[in-house]
Design a protein around this motif. Structure first.
Motif, mmCIF file in Angstrom:
data_model
loop_
_atom_site.group_PDB
_atom_site.id
_atom_site.type_symbol
_atom_site.label_atom_id
_atom_site.label_comp_id
_atom_site.label_asym_id
_atom_site.label_seq_id
_atom_site.Cartn_x
_atom_site.Cartn_y
_atom_site.Cartn_z
ATOM 1 N N GLY A 253 0.955 -1.145 0.019
ATOM 2 C CA GLY A 253 0.127 -0.008 -0.112
ATOM 3 C C GLY A 253 0.929 1.326 -0.015
ATOM 4 O O GLY A 253 1.792 1.403 0.585
ATOM 5 N N SER A 254 0.276 2.114 -0.704
ATOM 6 C CA SER A 254 1.255 3.569 -0.925
ATOM 7 C C SER A 254 0.314 4.632 -0.446
ATOM 8 O O SER A 254 -0.863 4.540 -0.926
ATOM 9 N N LEU A 255 0.787 5.699 0.370
ATOM 10 C CA LEU A 255 0.046 6.762 0.580
ATOM 11 C C LEU A 255 0.931 7.942 0.143
ATOM 12 O O LEU A 255 2.053 8.163 0.511
ATOM 13 N N SER A 256 0.187 8.868 -0.448
ATOM 14 C CA SER A 256 0.988 10.197 -0.867
ATOM 15 C C SER A 256 0.172 11.276 -0.072
ATOM 16 O O SER A 256 -0.927 11.362 0.015
ATOM 17 N N GLY A 257 1.094 12.400 -0.097
ATOM 18 C CA GLY A 257 0.534 13.744 0.390
ATOM 19 C C GLY A 257 1.678 14.790 0.431
ATOM 20 O O GLY A 257 2.605 14.658 0.011
ATOM 21 N N THR A 258 1.329 15.791 1.228
ATOM 22 C CA THR A 258 1.961 17.015 1.196
ATOM 23 C C THR A 258 2.843 17.259 2.586
ATOM 24 O O THR A 258 3.606 18.116 2.581
ATOM 25 N N GLY A 259 2.331 16.509 3.715
ATOM 26 C CA GLY A 259 3.084 16.718 4.676
ATOM 27 C C GLY A 259 2.588 17.527 5.776
ATOM 28 O O GLY A 259 3.099 18.130 6.577
ATOM 29 N N ASP A 260 1.308 17.926 5.482
ATOM 30 C CA ASP A 260 0.537 19.044 6.270
ATOM 31 C C ASP A 260 0.021 18.602 7.624
ATOM 32 O O ASP A 260 0.453 17.465 7.945
ATOM 33 N N ARG A 261 -0.264 19.151 8.577
ATOM 34 C CA ARG A 261 -0.823 18.970 9.933
ATOM 35 C C ARG A 261 -2.312 18.718 9.907
ATOM 36 O O ARG A 261 -2.988 19.068 9.089
ATOM 37 N N ALA A 262 -2.659 18.082 10.967
ATOM 38 C CA ALA A 262 -4.069 17.754 11.317
ATOM 39 C C ALA A 262 -4.348 18.375 12.795
ATOM 40 O O ALA A 262 -3.262 18.331 13.556
ATOM 41 N N GLY A 263 -5.541 18.495 13.081
ATOM 42 C CA GLY A 263 -6.087 19.031 14.372
ATOM 43 C C GLY A 263 -5.757 17.731 15.369
ATOM 44 O O GLY A 263 -5.883 16.616 15.262
ATOM 45 N N ALA A 264 -5.671 18.371 16.860
ATOM 46 C CA ALA A 264 -5.770 17.361 17.950
ATOM 47 C C ALA A 264 -6.950 17.471 18.585
ATOM 48 O O ALA A 264 -7.694 18.488 18.642
ATOM 49 N N GLY A 265 -7.147 16.413 19.384
ATOM 50 C CA GLY A 265 -8.502 16.299 20.076
ATOM 51 C C GLY A 265 -8.371 15.148 21.261
ATOM 52 O O GLY A 265 -7.324 14.615 21.374
ATOM 53 N N PRO A 266 -9.470 15.045 21.882
ATOM 54 C CA PRO A 266 -9.361 14.002 23.168
ATOM 55 C C PRO A 266 -9.551 12.611 22.494
ATOM 56 O O PRO A 266 -9.813 12.366 21.409
ATOM 57 N N VAL A 267 -8.837 11.676 23.442
ATOM 58 C CA VAL A 267 -8.581 10.373 22.979
ATOM 59 C C VAL A 267 -9.887 9.543 22.696
ATOM 60 O O VAL A 267 -10.894 9.747 23.573
ATOM 61 N N GLY A 268 -10.387 8.845 21.633
ATOM 62 C CA GLY A 268 -11.329 8.256 21.489
ATOM 63 C C GLY A 268 -11.608 6.753 21.753
ATOM 64 O O GLY A 268 -10.464 6.377 22.188
ATOM 65 N N ARG A 269 -12.322 5.976 21.266
ATOM 66 C CA ARG A 269 -12.230 4.683 21.461
ATOM 67 C C ARG A 269 -11.164 3.843 20.752
ATOM 68 O O ARG A 269 -10.762 2.609 21.446
ATOM 69 N N TYR A 270 -10.460 4.388 19.745
ATOM 70 C CA TYR A 270 -9.523 3.694 19.017
ATOM 71 C C TYR A 270 -8.315 4.508 18.771
ATOM 72 O O TYR A 270 -8.419 5.802 18.940
ATOM 73 N N LEU A 271 -6.904 4.001 19.197
ATOM 74 C CA LEU A 271 -5.841 4.696 18.885
ATOM 75 C C LEU A 271 -5.029 4.056 17.816
ATOM 76 O O LEU A 271 -5.006 2.876 17.814
ATOM 77 N N TYR A 272 -4.493 4.764 17.196
ATOM 78 C CA TYR A 272 -3.737 4.208 15.600
ATOM 79 C C TYR A 272 -2.303 4.825 15.989
ATOM 80 O O TYR A 272 -1.839 5.800 16.126
ATOM 81 N N GLU A 273 -1.355 3.727 15.755
ATOM 82 C CA GLU A 273 0.006 3.808 15.637
ATOM 83 C C GLU A 273 0.552 3.961 14.248
ATOM 84 O O GLU A 273 0.809 2.889 13.699
ATOM 85 N N PRO A 274 0.767 5.072 13.726
ATOM 86 C CA PRO A 274 1.220 5.024 12.270
ATOM 87 C C PRO A 274 2.403 4.384 11.904
ATOM 88 O O PRO A 274 3.351 4.330 12.844
ATOM 89 N N ASP A 275 2.393 3.635 10.670
ATOM 90 C CA ASP A 275 3.906 2.922 10.499
ATOM 91 C C ASP A 275 4.918 3.787 10.134
ATOM 92 O O ASP A 275 4.793 4.997 9.925
ATOM 93 N N GLY A 276 6.047 3.231 10.508
ATOM 94 C CA GLY A 276 7.315 4.331 10.387
ATOM 95 C C GLY A 276 7.464 4.986 9.265
ATOM 96 O O GLY A 276 7.986 6.400 9.172
ATOM 97 N N ALA A 277 7.266 4.300 8.138
ATOM 98 C CA ALA A 277 7.146 4.937 6.680
ATOM 99 C C ALA A 277 6.266 6.155 6.730
ATOM 100 O O ALA A 277 6.583 7.341 6.072
ATOM 101 N N VAL A 278 5.215 5.972 7.205
ATOM 102 C CA VAL A 278 4.139 7.180 7.314
ATOM 103 C C VAL A 278 4.732 8.371 8.101
ATOM 104 O O VAL A 278 4.674 9.443 7.855
ATOM 105 N N ILE A 279 5.449 8.072 9.311
ATOM 106 C CA ILE A 279 5.894 9.070 10.095
ATOM 107 C C ILE A 279 7.268 9.826 9.521
ATOM 108 O O ILE A 279 7.101 11.042 9.429
ATOM 109 N N ARG A 280 7.843 8.879 8.836
ATOM 110 C CA ARG A 280 9.145 9.719 8.082
ATOM 111 C C ARG A 280 8.709 10.297 6.997
ATOM 112 O O ARG A 280 9.315 11.528 6.595
ATOM 113 N N ALA A 281 7.618 10.153 6.231
ATOM 114 C CA ALA A 281 7.125 10.640 5.278
ATOM 115 C C ALA A 281 6.273 12.123 5.628
ATOM 116 O O ALA A 281 5.970 12.861 4.960
ATOM 117 N N GLY A 282 5.843 12.427 6.963
ATOM 118 C CA GLY A 282 5.296 13.312 7.533
ATOM 119 C C GLY A 282 3.717 13.376 7.099
ATOM 120 O O GLY A 282 3.206 14.418 6.974
#
Length: 389
Positions: A253-282
């Motif tokens: 699977g490949s994900l493309s983007g511009t490396g922009d930011r997202a808003g923050a908020g309270p913890v919901g029912r699920y938490l996602y830990e992004p793959d290292g490649a996603v983190i490096r790519a911003g």
């Protein structure tokens, strides 16, 4: 290993020795070596044992191919993993590349994958032993007709007429890893120009390359395999709409983007830990949007959401408890759950999982995942378990 010793391994006698040593174990080495030296030259036996050990190490990268291939110590360490090389080769083939110059080819891991994808390859390296190994590998896997190996300085190779150039500069010296891109061999600036001389180009760089070093108009791709970031590649000529890409193997699977930011908020029912490649790519914000979520903290790579949305780009956890971080309270919560195995994940908190585990002293039949994160409201501890996706 000297090149003469390596060439001796390509003889019928050398190949027979390698076949006999295919599954040898260190505890048998002394007795086996003593017996083999009665019938074979000592130098050939030594070289065969060295090669057998390298093949066993290389199975993690090359699978069954490793038992047919040849290696040098540096080659095993630095060669591209087969799954990653095949992904890149498929990208080149999908772009219409049919003739490619593989500069700094090493033992030929990428050249093999490219040839299997139907690409004709000129594989270039300046070290005679490395070139001999690369040529032997192409022949051993039945690809000699598609791979020409040339021993030369890559900066002197004429790439006119090629569809693409792929360069993997040496990022190590006798003193260790090189962090200055201009200290690569060849330097990053030269490799970037080489990549621009053909319709398509790709340049392998260290995964920690800063985004500001990605040239205008290029696409930077970070690739992980089974959750571990393996490399970053700067691509030219792909016509990518976004400058950053994360690729997750083995799924591809490949994900493309511009490396922009997202808003923050309270913890919901699920938490996602992004793959290292996603983190490096911003691209953490892109993952957040894809699952209808938000960040736990603007500067922390944890995504939270109220619904579970399957994604190949992150591991999901169902959260059952969220509280301010407190070791004494955490110890009590784990005791209530009968936790004996505690998987600890953390971001933005200055404590090691090993140190915390010693403080918690868990004992019980159950496994619990503890996720610690810095937030604007102070550090949080979240208890949960992996979510089935």
């Amino acid at each position: 290993m000297e090149i003469e010793s390596f060439r001796a391994l390509l003889t019928d006698e050398g190949r027979a020795l390698l076949a006999e040593l295919r599954e040898f174990t260190p505890d048998r080495e002394l007795a086996l070596a003593t017996r083999l030296r009665r019938d074979h030259p000592a130098e050939l036996v030594r070289a065969a044992f060295e090669q057998a050990r390298l093949r066993q190490r290389a199975r993690a990268k090359f699978g069954a191919d490793a038992d047919l291939m040849f290696f040098t110590p540096n080659g095993v360490e630095q060669a591209t993993r087969r799954s990653v090389a095949e992904w890149r080769a498929a990208r080149f083939a999908g772009l219409g590349v049919r003739r490619l110059a593989d500069l700094c080819c090493g033992i030929g891991g990428d050249a093999i994958a490219l040839a299997r994808a139907g690409v004709s390859v000129l594989a270039v390296d300046r070290d005679p032993l490395t070139c001999a190994v690369a040529a032997a590998n192409a022949a051993a896997l039945g690809l000699a007709g598609l791979v020409e190996v040339r021993c030369a300085d890559v900066t002197e190779v004429d790439t006119d007429g090629f569809d693409a150039v792929f360069t993997d500069p040496a990022r190590r010296t006798a003193r260790g890893r090189v962090f200055d891109p201009e200290a690569y061999s060849p330097p990053l600036s030269w490799a970037l120009e080489a990549a621009r001389r053909t319709p398509f180009g790709a340049l392998k760089v260290a995964p920690g390359i800063p985004h500001e070093l990605v040239p205008e108009g290029a696409e930077a791709e970070w690739v992980s395999d089974h959750g571990e970031v393996k490399e970053a590649v700067i691509w030219f000529g792909t016509g990518a709409a976004a400058p950053y890409r994360a690729t997750v193997l083995p799924g591809g699977g490949s994900l493309s983007g511009t490396g922009d930011r997202a808003g923050a908020g309270p913890v919901g029912r699920y938490l996602y830990e992004p793959d290292g490649a996603v983190i490096r790519a911003g691209l953490v914000a892109d993952v957040a949007r894809s699952v209808g979520g938000r960040l736990v903290d603007p500067q922390i790579a944890y995504v939270t959401a109220d619904e579970l949305v399957p994604t190949p780009f992150a591991h999901a956890y169902e959260i059952g408890e969220v509280q301010p971080y407190n070791v004494k309270r955490l110890k009590a919560l784990l005791r209530e759950r009968g936790a004996g195995t505690v998987v600890i994940k953390k971001r933005g908190i200055a404590i090691t999982p090993e140190e915390l585990r010693r403080q918690l002293k868990p004992s019980g039949p159950h496994e619990v995942t503890v996720i610690l994160s810095r937030t604007d409201d102070g550090p949080l501890m979240m208890l949960g378990q992996p979510a089935a996706m």
